[in-house]
Design an enzyme around this catalytic site. Structure first.
Site, PDB file in Angstrom:
ATOM      1  N   ILE A   1       0.850  -1.202   0.000  1.00 22.07           N
ATOM      2  CA  ILE A   1       0.000   0.000   0.000  1.00 22.07           C
ATOM      3  C   ILE A   1       0.885   1.251   0.000  1.00 22.07           C
TER       4      ILE A   1
ATOM      5  N   ASP B   1      11.936   2.449   5.610  1.00 23.73           N
ATOM      6  CA  ASP B   1      11.494   1.047   5.534  1.00 23.73           C
ATOM      7  C   ASP B   1      12.707   0.157   5.781  1.00 23.73           C
ATOM      8  N   ASN B   2      12.537  -0.915   6.558  1.00 19.96           N
ATOM      9  CA  ASN B   2      13.670  -1.821   6.771  1.00 19.96           C
ATOM     10  C   ASN B   2      13.671  -2.973   5.761  1.00 19.96           C
TER      11      ASN B   2
ATOM     12  N   PHE C   1       2.730   3.333   7.673  1.00 16.66           N
ATOM     13  CA  PHE C   1       2.297   2.011   7.188  1.00 16.66           C
ATOM     14  C   PHE C   1       3.081   0.885   7.854  1.00 16.66           C
TER      15      PHE C   1
ATOM     16  N   SER D   1      -7.106  -0.810  10.459  1.00 10.88           N
ATOM     17  CA  SER D   1      -7.687  -1.912   9.693  1.00 10.88           C
ATOM     18  C   SER D   1      -9.099  -2.177  10.189  1.00 10.88           C
TER      19      SER D   1
ATOM     20  N   TYR E   1      -2.305  -9.604  15.941  1.00  9.00           N
ATOM     21  CA  TYR E   1      -2.216  -8.539  14.925  1.00  9.00           C
ATOM     22  C   TYR E   1      -3.311  -7.490  15.165  1.00  9.00           C
TER      23      TYR E   1
ATOM     24  N   LYS F   1      -3.235  -3.237  16.243  1.00  2.14           N
ATOM     25  CA  LYS F   1      -3.935  -2.117  15.590  1.00  2.14           C
ATOM     26  C   LYS F   1      -4.820  -1.391  16.605  1.00  2.14           C
TER      27      LYS F   1
ATOM     28  N   TYR G   1      -8.716   0.332   6.855  1.00  2.00           N
ATOM     29  CA  TYR G   1      -8.865  -0.249   5.517  1.00  2.00           C
ATOM     30  C   TYR G   1      -9.735  -1.489   5.593  1.00  2.00           C
TER      31      TYR G   1
ATOM     32  N   ASN H   1      -1.693 -15.578   2.364  1.00  4.58           N
ATOM     33  CA  ASN H   1      -2.816 -15.886   3.253  1.00  4.58           C
ATOM     34  C   ASN H   1      -4.111 -15.325   2.703  1.00  4.58           C
TER      35      ASN H   1
ATOM     36  N   ARG I   1     -12.565 -21.504   7.153  1.00  5.57           N
ATOM     37  CA  ARG I   1     -11.323 -21.126   7.841  1.00  5.57           C
ATOM     38  C   ARG I   1     -11.722 -20.584   9.217  1.00  5.57           C
TER      39      ARG I   1
ATOM     40  N   GLY J   1     -12.341 -18.571  12.429  1.00  6.12           N
ATOM     41  CA  GLY J   1     -12.193 -17.146  12.751  1.00  6.12           C
ATOM     42  C   GLY J   1     -12.721 -16.192  11.695  1.00  6.12           C
TER      43      GLY J   1
HETATM   44  P1  NAD Z   1       3.487  -4.538   3.532  1.00  6.46           P
HETATM   45  O1  NAD Z   1       4.066  -5.625   4.365  1.00  6.46           O
HETATM   46  O2  NAD Z   1       3.566  -4.648   2.046  1.00  6.46           O
HETATM   47  O3  NAD Z   1       4.113  -3.123   3.967  1.00  6.46           O
HETATM   48  C1  NAD Z   1       4.587  -2.884   5.266  1.00  6.46           C
HETATM   49  C2  NAD Z   1       5.981  -2.313   5.131  1.00  6.46           C
HETATM   50  O4  NAD Z   1       6.513  -2.004   6.427  1.00  6.46           O
HETATM   51  C3  NAD Z   1       6.969  -3.280   4.479  1.00  6.46           C
HETATM   52  O5  NAD Z   1       7.603  -2.624   3.409  1.00  6.46           O
HETATM   53  C4  NAD Z   1       7.962  -3.633   5.585  1.00  6.46           C
HETATM   54  O6  NAD Z   1       9.251  -3.875   5.076  1.00  6.46           O
HETATM   55  C5  NAD Z   1       7.872  -2.392   6.469  1.00  6.46           C
HETATM   56  N1  NAD Z   1       8.179  -2.607   7.894  1.00  6.46           N
HETATM   57  C6  NAD Z   1       7.636  -3.513   8.749  1.00  6.46           C
HETATM   58  N2  NAD Z   1       8.168  -3.394   9.975  1.00  6.46           N
HETATM   59  C7  NAD Z   1       9.057  -2.370   9.905  1.00  6.46           C
HETATM   60  C8  NAD Z   1       9.936  -1.761  10.862  1.00  6.46           C
HETATM   61  N3  NAD Z   1      10.016  -2.205  12.121  1.00  6.46           N
HETATM   62  N4  NAD Z   1      10.703  -0.731  10.458  1.00  6.46           N
HETATM   63  C9  NAD Z   1      10.658  -0.280   9.165  1.00  6.46           C
HETATM   64  N5  NAD Z   1       9.859  -0.828   8.235  1.00  6.46           N
HETATM   65  C10 NAD Z   1       9.074  -1.858   8.595  1.00  6.46           C
HETATM   66  O7  NAD Z   1       1.961  -4.364   3.984  1.00  6.46           O
HETATM   67  P2  NAD Z   1       0.790  -3.506   3.346  1.00  6.46           P
HETATM   68  O8  NAD Z   1      -0.228  -4.445   2.858  1.00  6.46           O
HETATM   69  O9  NAD Z   1       1.327  -2.474   2.451  1.00  6.46           O
HETATM   70  O10 NAD Z   1       0.207  -2.848   4.673  1.00  6.46           O
HETATM   71  C11 NAD Z   1       0.587  -1.561   5.108  1.00  6.46           C
HETATM   72  C12 NAD Z   1      -0.116  -1.261   6.411  1.00  6.46           C
HETATM   73  O11 NAD Z   1      -1.522  -1.370   6.228  1.00  6.46           O
HETATM   74  C13 NAD Z   1       0.242  -2.219   7.551  1.00  6.46           C
HETATM   75  O12 NAD Z   1       0.327  -1.479   8.746  1.00  6.46           O
HETATM   76  C14 NAD Z   1      -0.939  -3.154   7.595  1.00  6.46           C
HETATM   77  O13 NAD Z   1      -1.128  -3.702   8.869  1.00  6.46           O
HETATM   78  C15 NAD Z   1      -2.074  -2.235   7.196  1.00  6.46           C
HETATM   79  N6  NAD Z   1      -3.220  -2.950   6.630  1.00  6.46           N
HETATM   80  C16 NAD Z   1      -3.036  -3.777   5.549  1.00  6.46           C
HETATM   81  C17 NAD Z   1      -4.115  -4.489   5.032  1.00  6.46           C
HETATM   82  C18 NAD Z   1      -3.934  -5.425   3.872  1.00  6.46           C
HETATM   83  O14 NAD Z   1      -4.786  -6.285   3.658  1.00  6.46           O
HETATM   84  N7  NAD Z   1      -2.884  -5.290   3.057  1.00  6.46           N
HETATM   85  C19 NAD Z   1      -5.404  -4.344   5.594  1.00  6.46           C
HETATM   86  C20 NAD Z   1      -5.554  -3.477   6.682  1.00  6.46           C
HETATM   87  C21 NAD Z   1      -4.450  -2.783   7.184  1.00  6.46           C
HETATM   88  N1  UFG Z   2     -10.347 -17.016   1.322  1.00  8.67           N
HETATM   89  C1  UFG Z   2     -10.507 -18.184   0.615  1.00  8.67           C
HETATM   90  N2  UFG Z   2      -9.380 -18.815   0.170  1.00  8.67           N
HETATM   91  C2  UFG Z   2      -8.130 -18.328   0.382  1.00  8.67           C
HETATM   92  C3  UFG Z   2      -7.989 -17.128   1.116  1.00  8.67           C
HETATM   93  C4  UFG Z   2      -9.123 -16.492   1.572  1.00  8.67           C
HETATM   94  O1  UFG Z   2     -11.620 -18.656   0.415  1.00  8.67           O
HETATM   95  O2  UFG Z   2      -7.154 -18.956  -0.043  1.00  8.67           O
HETATM   96  C5  UFG Z   2     -11.562 -16.312   1.797  1.00  8.67           C
HETATM   97  C6  UFG Z   2     -11.590 -16.120   3.298  1.00  8.67           C
HETATM   98  O3  UFG Z   2     -12.130 -17.253   3.918  1.00  8.67           O
HETATM   99  C7  UFG Z   2     -12.458 -14.875   3.426  1.00  8.67           C
HETATM  100  C8  UFG Z   2     -12.157 -14.078   2.144  1.00  8.67           C
HETATM  101  O4  UFG Z   2     -11.566 -15.006   1.250  1.00  8.67           O
HETATM  102  O5  UFG Z   2     -13.806 -15.249   3.398  1.00  8.67           O
HETATM  103  C9  UFG Z   2     -11.182 -12.944   2.378  1.00  8.67           C
HETATM  104  O6  UFG Z   2     -10.042 -13.433   3.066  1.00  8.67           O
HETATM  105  P1  UFG Z   2      -8.693 -12.605   3.199  1.00  8.67           P
HETATM  106  O7  UFG Z   2      -7.742 -13.445   3.984  1.00  8.67           O
HETATM  107  O8  UFG Z   2      -8.265 -12.119   1.865  1.00  8.67           O
HETATM  108  O9  UFG Z   2      -9.149 -11.307   4.006  1.00  8.67           O
HETATM  109  P2  UFG Z   2      -9.794 -11.165   5.466  1.00  8.67           P
HETATM  110  O10 UFG Z   2     -11.036 -10.356   5.301  1.00  8.67           O
HETATM  111  O11 UFG Z   2      -9.897 -12.446   6.167  1.00  8.67           O
HETATM  112  O12 UFG Z   2      -8.677 -10.327   6.232  1.00  8.67           O
HETATM  113  C10 UFG Z   2      -8.148  -9.109   5.694  1.00  8.67           C
HETATM  114  C11 UFG Z   2      -6.719  -8.907   6.201  1.00  8.67           C
HETATM  115  C12 UFG Z   2      -6.710  -8.702   7.675  1.00  8.67           C
HETATM  116  C13 UFG Z   2      -7.630  -7.592   8.032  1.00  8.67           C
HETATM  117  C14 UFG Z   2      -9.006  -7.837   7.478  1.00  8.67           C
HETATM  118  C15 UFG Z   2      -9.896  -6.659   7.717  1.00  8.67           C
HETATM  119  O13 UFG Z   2      -5.925 -10.033   5.907  1.00  8.67           O
HETATM  120  O14 UFG Z   2      -5.419  -8.338   8.091  1.00  8.67           O
HETATM  121  O15 UFG Z   2      -8.939  -8.053   6.068  1.00  8.67           O
HETATM  122  O16 UFG Z   2      -9.302  -5.537   7.163  1.00  8.67           O
HETATM  123  F1  UFG Z   2      -7.696  -7.522   9.374  1.00  8.67           F
END
Ligand code: NAD
Ligand code: UFG
Length: 337
Positions: free
Chosen positions: A12, A31-32, A80, A124, A148, A152, A176, A197, A291, A293
């Site tokens: 993102i 970013d690390n 982020f 999130s 996790y 948040k 998000y 995942n 799945r 949860g």
């Molecule tokens: P991402 O893993 O692609 O990006 C996170 C970035 O943070 C990575 O580039 C990683 O290298 C960096 N990072 C992690 N720990 C660090 C540290 N200690 N110091 C410096 N850099 C560090 O994930 P994303 O999908 O881009 O998500 C960004 C943010 O949005 C996260 O906080 C995540 O929890 C949140 N979020 C993501 C989703 C999703 O489904 N992708 C949904 C809701 C919230």
């Molecule tokens: N699913 C499948 N097969 C897969 C993966 C997922 O059927 O291989 C299904 C899940 O059961 C769920 C839906 O697709 O019904 C979405 O699953 P995701 O894992 O893509 O997303 P979630 O809504 O479970 O979780 C995501 C993020 C979490 C965040 C949450 C709410 O992974 O970190 O959205 O923002 F907390």
């Protein structure tokens, strides 16, 4: 504005860097690279013509965070950086609490010490726990179902307390829903390490032949086709939401939670079929057990984002699938050569 973007090399973050540069902001990424590749920043440069400044460092390294703020005067921070895999957080809770909580505390302390009080935080929809009813508005009850989610929720709580104690803070907590898709250039996109995942990267990796078959987790839920409902939001819409939040920070006093979702729910099967249409062929898939949860349905009430930020998602499910496939088919191994 001069903006520090923690986690800006990630999924993102990189899309938000593109929008921020396009909007004329000066961007520094911190970013690390624990879950990202520096190649994403080369691609940001290729899209925008401007390379963001890059500090490769860890938020757990307080001296490095301080050095970043000593070196430049930032107007705002988009935070982020964090670990984000729910299952991994259950297996490695200490790592998640340490990285996400301690890293954030270091960041907030250096922001305060350097007089930077404008913050956009990546929260999130996970903070709504297992929703009692949908759509989810920001006033819905908050809870966490795993480490996790607790990170948040606790960071949100910390920020609420900090803003209550110190009126100079302007904080937007962006909750998000399900970020998916990729930049329309196909140059940047989601590149998870290991087996994904989440649904969308799993689907795209099946389509490109990296994974054999998609498992659909449960088709006996009380929904229109028996599969779970989620609010899938295009990552470019999400990125634009951050720019709207930045622009609104001045007028938003204290700490304001805002959902970033489309307000529309799609079932797993609807998303899969839409993706199959984009690819032009059916994907190998099977129905698997539920799945543990998983919530039956989760989608946003997106009214507040429109009212406070002037933001609304513009891209639909077809654009999401087209762009996700464009990215994965052009980069079958993600950022790896
Ligand atoms: P991402 O893993 O692609 O990006 C996170 C970035 O943070 C990575 O580039 C990683 O290298 C960096 N990072 C992690 N720990 C660090 C540290 N200690 N110091 C410096 N850099 C560090 O994930 P994303 O999908 O881009 O998500 C960004 C943010 O949005 C996260 O906080 C995540 O929890 C949140 N979020 C993501 C989703 C999703 O489904 N992708 C949904 C809701 C919230
Ligand atoms: N699913 C499948 N097969 C897969 C993966 C997922 O059927 O291989 C299904 C899940 O059961 C769920 C839906 O697709 O019904 C979405 O699953 P995701 O894992 O893509 O997303 P979630 O809504 O479970 O979780 C995501 C993020 C979490 C965040 C949450 C709410 O992974 O970190 O959205 O923002 F907390």
């Amino acid at each position: 504005m001069n903006i520090l973007v923690t986690g800006g090399a990630g999924y993102i973050g990189s899309h938000t860097c593109v929008e921020a540069i396009k909007a004329g902001h000066a961007v520094t990424v911190f970013d690390n690279l624990c879950n990202a590749s520096a190649e994403s920043l080369n691609r940001v440069a290729a899209i925008t013509g401007t390379r963001p400044d890059f500090i490769q460092a860890d938020l757990l390294d307080r001296a490095a965070v301080k050095a970043a703020f000593d070196a430049k005067a930032y107007d705002a921070v988009i935070h982020f950086a964090g670990l984000k895999a729910v299952g991994e957080s259950v297996a490695k809770p200490w790592e998640y609490y340490n990285n996400n909580i301690v890293g954030s505390l270091n960041l907030f302390a250096e922001m305060r010490d350097h007089g930077v009080f404008n913050l956009v935080f990546s929260s999130s929809a996970t903070v709504y726990g297992n929703p009692e009813k949908v759509p989810l508005a920001e006033g819905a009850p908050l809870s966490a179902l795993n480490p996790y989610g607790r990170t948040k929720l606790w960071i949100e709580d910390m920020l609420r307390d900090m803003a209550a104690a110190e009126p100079r803070w302007h904080i937007v907590l962006l909750r998000y829903f399900n970020p998916v898709g990729a930049h329309e250039s196909g140059l940047i996109g989601e590149d998870p390490g290991g087996i994904p995942n989440n649904l969308m990267p799993y689907i795209t990796q099946v389509a490109v032949g990296r994974l054999k078959e998609l498992s659909i987790f449960g088709d006996d839920y009380p929904t229109r086709d028996g599969t779970c409902i989620r609010d899938y939001i295009h990552v470019c819409d999400l990125a634009e939401g951050h720019l709207c939040a930045l622009a609104s920070l001045d007028k938003l006093q204290g700490c304001t939670p805002v959902n970033l979702g489309t307000g529309n729910g799609f079932t797993v099967l609807e998303l899969v079929r839409s993706f199959e249409k984009a690819v032009g062929r059916p994907l190998p898939r099977r129905i698997a057990p539920r799945r543990p949860g998983d919530a039956v349905a989760s989608y946003a009430d997106a009214t507040r984002a429109a009212a406070l930020l002037g933001w609304k998602a513009k891209r639909g499910i077809d654009a999401i699938c087209r762009d996700a496939w464009n990215w994965q088919s052009k980069n079958p191994r993600g950022y790896r050569p």
